[in-house]
Design an enzyme around this catalytic site. Sequence first.
Site, PDB file in Angstrom:
ATOM      1  N   LYS A  77     -17.224  -8.314  39.513  1.00 22.99           N
ATOM      2  CA  LYS A  77     -17.272  -7.173  39.695  1.00 22.99           C
ATOM      3  C   LYS A  77     -18.685  -6.635  40.057  1.00 22.99           C
ATOM      4  O   LYS A  77     -19.639  -6.926  39.186  1.00 22.99           O
ATOM      5  CB  LYS A  77     -16.613  -6.272  38.714  1.00 22.99           C
ATOM      6  CG  LYS A  77     -16.463  -4.639  39.118  1.00 22.99           C
ATOM      7  CD  LYS A  77     -15.360  -4.112  38.105  1.00 22.99           C
ATOM      8  CE  LYS A  77     -15.261  -2.656  38.021  1.00 22.99           C
ATOM      9  NZ  LYS A  77     -14.087  -2.330  37.405  1.00 22.99           N
ATOM     10  N   ARG A 100     -15.042 -11.216  34.443  1.00 16.63           N
ATOM     11  CA  ARG A 100     -14.148 -10.806  33.751  1.00 16.63           C
ATOM     12  C   ARG A 100     -13.126 -11.735  33.748  1.00 16.63           C
ATOM     13  O   ARG A 100     -12.784 -12.496  34.610  1.00 16.63           O
ATOM     14  CB  ARG A 100     -13.579  -9.628  34.196  1.00 16.63           C
ATOM     15  CG  ARG A 100     -12.165  -8.890  34.065  1.00 16.63           C
ATOM     16  CD  ARG A 100     -12.120  -7.527  34.413  1.00 16.63           C
ATOM     17  NE  ARG A 100     -11.842  -7.521  35.936  1.00 16.63           N
ATOM     18  CZ  ARG A 100     -11.779  -6.332  36.598  1.00 16.63           C
ATOM     19  NH1 ARG A 100     -12.108  -5.263  35.934  1.00 16.63           N
ATOM     20  NH2 ARG A 100     -11.540  -6.505  37.877  1.00 16.63           N
ATOM     21  N   ASP A 149      -3.428   0.158  42.451  1.00 16.14           N
ATOM     22  CA  ASP A 149      -4.335  -1.146  42.674  1.00 16.14           C
ATOM     23  C   ASP A 149      -4.945  -1.448  41.240  1.00 16.14           C
ATOM     24  O   ASP A 149      -5.791  -2.364  41.189  1.00 16.14           O
ATOM     25  CB  ASP A 149      -5.246  -0.769  43.776  1.00 16.14           C
ATOM     26  CG  ASP A 149      -6.092   0.641  43.393  1.00 16.14           C
ATOM     27  OD1 ASP A 149      -5.540   1.607  43.491  1.00 16.14           O
ATOM     28  OD2 ASP A 149      -7.165   0.538  43.097  1.00 16.14           O
ATOM     29  N   ASP A 203      -9.711  -2.721  34.441  1.00 12.27           N
ATOM     30  CA  ASP A 203     -10.639  -1.799  35.111  1.00 12.27           C
ATOM     31  C   ASP A 203     -11.136  -0.705  34.483  1.00 12.27           C
ATOM     32  O   ASP A 203     -10.362   0.308  34.590  1.00 12.27           O
ATOM     33  CB  ASP A 203      -9.786  -1.681  36.434  1.00 12.27           C
ATOM     34  CG  ASP A 203     -11.016  -0.725  37.397  1.00 12.27           C
ATOM     35  OD1 ASP A 203     -11.868  -0.466  36.994  1.00 12.27           O
ATOM     36  OD2 ASP A 203     -10.321  -0.296  38.628  1.00 12.27           O
TER      37      ASP A 203
HETATM   38  N1  LIG Z   1     -19.482   0.243  45.226  1.00 15.03           N
HETATM   39  C1  LIG Z   1     -18.348  -0.432  45.791  1.00 15.03           C
HETATM   40  N2  LIG Z   1     -18.633  -0.964  46.853  1.00 15.03           N
HETATM   41  C2  LIG Z   1     -17.494  -1.547  47.538  1.00 15.03           C
HETATM   42  N3  LIG Z   1     -16.088  -1.284  47.234  1.00 15.03           N
HETATM   43  C3  LIG Z   1     -16.011  -0.451  46.185  1.00 15.03           C
HETATM   44  C4  LIG Z   1     -17.014  -0.074  45.242  1.00 15.03           C
HETATM   45  N4  LIG Z   1     -16.459   0.615  44.263  1.00 15.03           N
HETATM   46  C5  LIG Z   1     -15.149   0.497  44.392  1.00 15.03           C
HETATM   47  N5  LIG Z   1     -15.015  -0.184  45.519  1.00 15.03           N
HETATM   48  C6  LIG Z   1     -13.461  -0.414  45.880  1.00 15.03           C
HETATM   49  O1  LIG Z   1     -12.901   0.787  45.772  1.00 15.03           O
HETATM   50  C7  LIG Z   1     -11.323   0.415  45.394  1.00 15.03           C
HETATM   51  C8  LIG Z   1     -11.214   1.206  44.045  1.00 15.03           C
HETATM   52  O2  LIG Z   1     -12.134   1.107  43.288  1.00 15.03           O
HETATM   53  P1  LIG Z   1     -12.086   0.750  41.632  1.00 15.03           P
HETATM   54  O3  LIG Z   1     -13.072   1.141  41.038  1.00 15.03           O
HETATM   55  O4  LIG Z   1     -10.438   1.148  41.281  1.00 15.03           O
HETATM   56  O5  LIG Z   1     -11.994  -0.922  41.544  1.00 15.03           O
HETATM   57  P2  LIG Z   1     -12.968  -1.695  41.150  1.00 15.03           P
HETATM   58  O6  LIG Z   1     -13.520  -1.288  39.889  1.00 15.03           O
HETATM   59  O7  LIG Z   1     -14.179  -1.956  41.985  1.00 15.03           O
HETATM   60  O8  LIG Z   1     -12.451  -3.158  40.819  1.00 15.03           O
HETATM   61  P3  LIG Z   1     -11.320  -3.405  39.775  1.00 15.03           P
HETATM   62  O9  LIG Z   1     -10.184  -2.882  39.772  1.00 15.03           O
HETATM   63  O10 LIG Z   1     -11.126  -4.890  40.067  1.00 15.03           O
HETATM   64  O11 LIG Z   1     -11.974  -3.287  38.349  1.00 15.03           O
HETATM   65  C9  LIG Z   1     -11.530  -1.120  45.322  1.00 15.03           C
HETATM   66  O12 LIG Z   1     -10.767  -1.574  46.234  1.00 15.03           O
HETATM   67  C10 LIG Z   1     -12.698  -1.548  45.231  1.00 15.03           C
HETATM   68  O13 LIG Z   1     -13.292  -2.682  45.625  1.00 15.03           O
HETATM   69 MG   LIG Z   2      -9.856  -0.917  40.476  1.00 14.44          MG
END
Ligand SMILES: Nc1ncnc2c1ncn2[C@@H]1O[C@H](COP(=O)(O)OP(=O)(O)OP(=O)(O)O)[C@@H](O)[C@H]1O
Ligand SMILES: [Mg+2]
Length: 485
Positions: free
Chosen positions: A123, A189, A265, A275
């Site tokens: 991440k 992770r 997701d 997450d």
């Molecule tokens: N800074 C960022 N740059 C690019 N994509 C992002 C960023 N932050 C979130 N995303 C994307 O937005 C979506 C939702 O984000 P979310 O925070 O739920 O997931 P994540 O925390 O990035 O990853 P995970 O679910 O694996 O913990 C995901 O597709 C994630 O990859």
């Molecule tokens: Mg996520």
Amino acid sequence: MNLAQTPNNENSHNPFLTLNYEPALESLGDDYYDEVSAADFPQHILRWRNDALLPLLGLNPQAVTDADFSNAFGKFQGRKPLLALRYHGYQFGTYNPNLGDGRGFLYGQIRATDGQLYDFGTKGSGKTPYSRGGDGMLTLKGGVREVLAAEALHQLGVRTSRCLTMIETGLSLWRGDEPSPTRSSVMVRVNSSHIRFGTFERLHYLQRPDLSKKLLDHVIQYYYPHLIEEKNQYVLFYAELVKRVAELTAQWMAAGFCHAVLNTDNMSITGESFDYGPYAFIPTYDPYFTAAYFDYYRRYCYSHQPSICQLNLEMLQEPLKAIIDKAEMESALTKFNQYYQAEYRSLMLKKLGFEELQLPEANELLNLTIQFLQDSQVGYHQFFYEMAVNFANTWRDDPEMVMKGSDLISTSGELKIFENWCVLYHKILNYLDSEYMDVIAQTLAKNNPQTALLRPLIESVWEPIAQEDNWQPFDDLVKKITSHS
Ligand SMILES: Nc1ncnc2c1ncn2[C@@H]1O[C@H](COP(=O)(O)OP(=O)(O)OP(=O)(O)O)[C@@H](O)[C@H]1O
Ligand SMILES: [Mg+2]
């Protein structure tokens, strides 16, 4: 930190590179992922290494240097392919077909010493085809918060992913919800799987039942292998997922945890929690406590977690119905509440000191406890911890002795409901053999740690990091959380 010596740029002996990686997901073919590369970071400062996880991976912590961590998971030296997984998802109720690993990838999968397959997922490792407008990065504070949440939940008995390492990467990021510019990190992770409900939702959206079936066979093969020989393995998979998710939800509720972003997701196909973004542990029992500031309608508030997870399971029937009979899935889902209640009851009784309690008063005690916590607004975690530290055999003698010595008496002593609770607890103790008192004391101590990961506590360890790069309070807090047994 471990200071075993190996040269900084020596990769051939990096224990993380000599692990026996299994290309399980990779073998499904590139309909499910894109090969990506990691960002080239200006710095790779190891901030956290989870030595407690290394034996599970078959590694001796003494044999893994700090440089091994940062070479493998900050510089991403020597490992290919890195796979950004494709998925969609319902976010706050709205379908989003533009998701996928936008700031992470699957680094590799290994068979651990417990025989299970685990994913290493990143991440904050840089942009991918799914980054949309995002920078592909994770803030340092985001990394700190996820490390803490995973360790705290693990200690509380929640089925959760855990962080293997967190490395500061030397970038300045801009975020609306943190004073900016803010520091960056990459976190790795260990998950049971990164396959999400949204992975199936995407295949349904693309009208590819063939790919859904292949993925479901894969999920059963790796994560539900005991079902392989069953002739109705598909519906049995769904029924077991219902049970796993119901139990997970009960674990969050008993732990006083609000995940905050239960989009599909963020729902794992193995029923594991992961997450940890804007999460919070509840300070007091408030059903409407909402952790994400952007959750305007309290969709994912504390008490909605069971019904939202049930809804997510119901929505998963849509993509799965090409493979599994819908009516059978509907029937399996009706058990959600029963599984949830059984797990919640069992966990809460443990918090109250009872490994099990086959008395009609058990439910009354549960209801009264919740009612008291809600009416009094005493600290949720404090209440159980105070039970643990003040418990004494004298509680059997007189209802007035129950909770004697606790600070809570001063805030709750006047409440009729508190008095009723003490009377009932005393009554229950008197149904049990006096030899059982030691077991109660142990059960209370085991299930109610002193340290609750409330937001002010997280902020109090973040401040010294932000102000003077002092990591001692963070390290101390992790030790405190993880040393509770
Ligand atoms: N800074 C960022 N740059 C690019 N994509 C992002 C960023 N932050 C979130 N995303 C994307 O937005 C979506 C939702 O984000 P979310 O925070 O739920 O997931 P994540 O925390 O990035 O990853 P995970 O679910 O694996 O913990 C995901 O597709 C994630 O990859
Ligand atoms: Mg996520």
